[in-house]
Scaffold this motif. Structure first.
Motif, mmCIF file in Angstrom:
data_model
loop_
_atom_site.group_PDB
_atom_site.id
_atom_site.type_symbol
_atom_site.label_atom_id
_atom_site.label_comp_id
_atom_site.label_asym_id
_atom_site.label_seq_id
_atom_site.Cartn_x
_atom_site.Cartn_y
_atom_site.Cartn_z
ATOM 1 N N GLU A 38 0.825 -1.212 0.000
ATOM 2 C CA GLU A 38 0.000 0.000 0.000
ATOM 3 C C GLU A 38 0.860 1.264 0.000
ATOM 4 O O GLU A 38 0.565 2.221 -0.721
ATOM 5 C CB GLU A 38 -0.939 0.012 1.204
ATOM 6 N N ASN A 39 1.903 1.272 0.802
ATOM 7 C CA ASN A 39 2.755 2.459 0.872
ATOM 8 C C ASN A 39 3.543 2.677 -0.410
ATOM 9 O O ASN A 39 3.666 3.804 -0.880
ATOM 10 C CB ASN A 39 3.698 2.383 2.073
ATOM 11 N N ALA A 40 4.065 1.621 -0.983
ATOM 12 C CA ALA A 40 4.826 1.758 -2.227
ATOM 13 C C ALA A 40 3.919 2.260 -3.350
ATOM 14 O O ALA A 40 4.339 3.065 -4.178
ATOM 15 C CB ALA A 40 5.470 0.432 -2.613
ATOM 16 N N ALA A 41 2.690 1.817 -3.352
ATOM 17 C CA ALA A 41 1.763 2.229 -4.409
ATOM 18 C C ALA A 41 1.459 3.722 -4.361
ATOM 19 O O ALA A 41 1.135 4.321 -5.379
ATOM 20 C CB ALA A 41 0.462 1.432 -4.297
ATOM 21 N N HIS A 42 1.600 4.321 -3.192
ATOM 22 C CA HIS A 42 1.277 5.742 -3.049
ATOM 23 C C HIS A 42 2.511 6.644 -3.004
ATOM 24 O O HIS A 42 2.390 7.841 -2.791
ATOM 25 C CB HIS A 42 0.430 5.947 -1.787
ATOM 26 N N MET A 43 3.669 6.096 -3.224
ATOM 27 C CA MET A 43 4.887 6.905 -3.232
ATOM 28 C C MET A 43 5.003 7.680 -4.536
ATOM 29 O O MET A 43 4.576 7.204 -5.587
ATOM 30 C CB MET A 43 6.131 6.023 -3.096
ATOM 31 N N THR A 44 5.612 8.845 -4.441
ATOM 32 C CA THR A 44 5.950 9.568 -5.662
ATOM 33 C C THR A 44 7.110 8.835 -6.325
ATOM 34 O O THR A 44 7.767 7.990 -5.694
ATOM 35 C CB THR A 44 6.385 11.014 -5.357
ATOM 36 N N ASP A 45 7.389 9.173 -7.564
ATOM 37 C CA ASP A 45 8.536 8.559 -8.242
ATOM 38 C C ASP A 45 9.814 8.835 -7.462
ATOM 39 O O ASP A 45 10.653 7.951 -7.301
ATOM 40 C CB ASP A 45 8.684 9.104 -9.665
ATOM 41 N N PHE A 46 9.976 10.072 -6.982
ATOM 42 C CA PHE A 46 11.173 10.442 -6.235
ATOM 43 C C PHE A 46 11.328 9.590 -4.975
ATOM 44 O O PHE A 46 12.409 9.078 -4.693
ATOM 45 C CB PHE A 46 11.129 11.930 -5.859
ATOM 46 N N GLU A 47 10.236 9.425 -4.223
ATOM 47 C CA GLU A 47 10.291 8.619 -3.001
ATOM 48 C C GLU A 47 10.609 7.162 -3.318
ATOM 49 O O GLU A 47 11.420 6.530 -2.636
ATOM 50 C CB GLU A 47 8.958 8.705 -2.252
ATOM 51 N N ALA A 48 9.983 6.627 -4.344
ATOM 52 C CA ALA A 48 10.213 5.235 -4.712
ATOM 53 C C ALA A 48 11.645 5.007 -5.173
ATOM 54 O O ALA A 48 12.271 4.000 -4.826
ATOM 55 C CB ALA A 48 9.230 4.811 -5.802
#
Length: 100
Positions: free
Chosen positions: A75-85
């Motif tokens: 769930e958290n990875a799905a909502h990360m921005t590209d930069f955060e991921a």
């Protein structure tokens, strides 16, 4: 290669392969990588305070808790921005490098 962190190395290698071997979005690749990372426990790094702290930081960035590791990580990875991921993916690669 010594036998220390064998399980962690195996799962982090699979995570890195998931991050690099797909044309999917970085979030989708991170979700696939998380499936492998949740198979590593912080106890595997007992005796190495620095690695334990770095692994805890990685888990914190993934916002993984003890109730349902895989679901929360996905769930958290799905909502990360590209930069955060990308930042988390870099940390995964750096961590793998340190345990090899």
């Amino acid at each position: 290669m010594d036998d220390k962190y064998t399980n962690a190395r195996e799962h982090f290698f699979a995570a890195i392969r998931a991050l690099s071997a797909s044309a999917d979005s970085i979030q989708a690749r991170l979700i696939e990588a998380n499936v492998n990372i949740v198979n590593v426990t912080i106890d595997e790094f007992n005796g190495d305070r620095e690695l334990k702290i770095k692994f805890a930081k990685l888990l914190d960035l993934l916002a993984i808790d003890q109730d349902d590791l895989e679901t929360v990580a996905v769930e958290n990875a799905a909502h990360m921005t590209d930069f955060e991921a990308v930042k988390v993916a870099d940390l995964i690669c750096d961590f793998y490098y340190e345990i090899t």
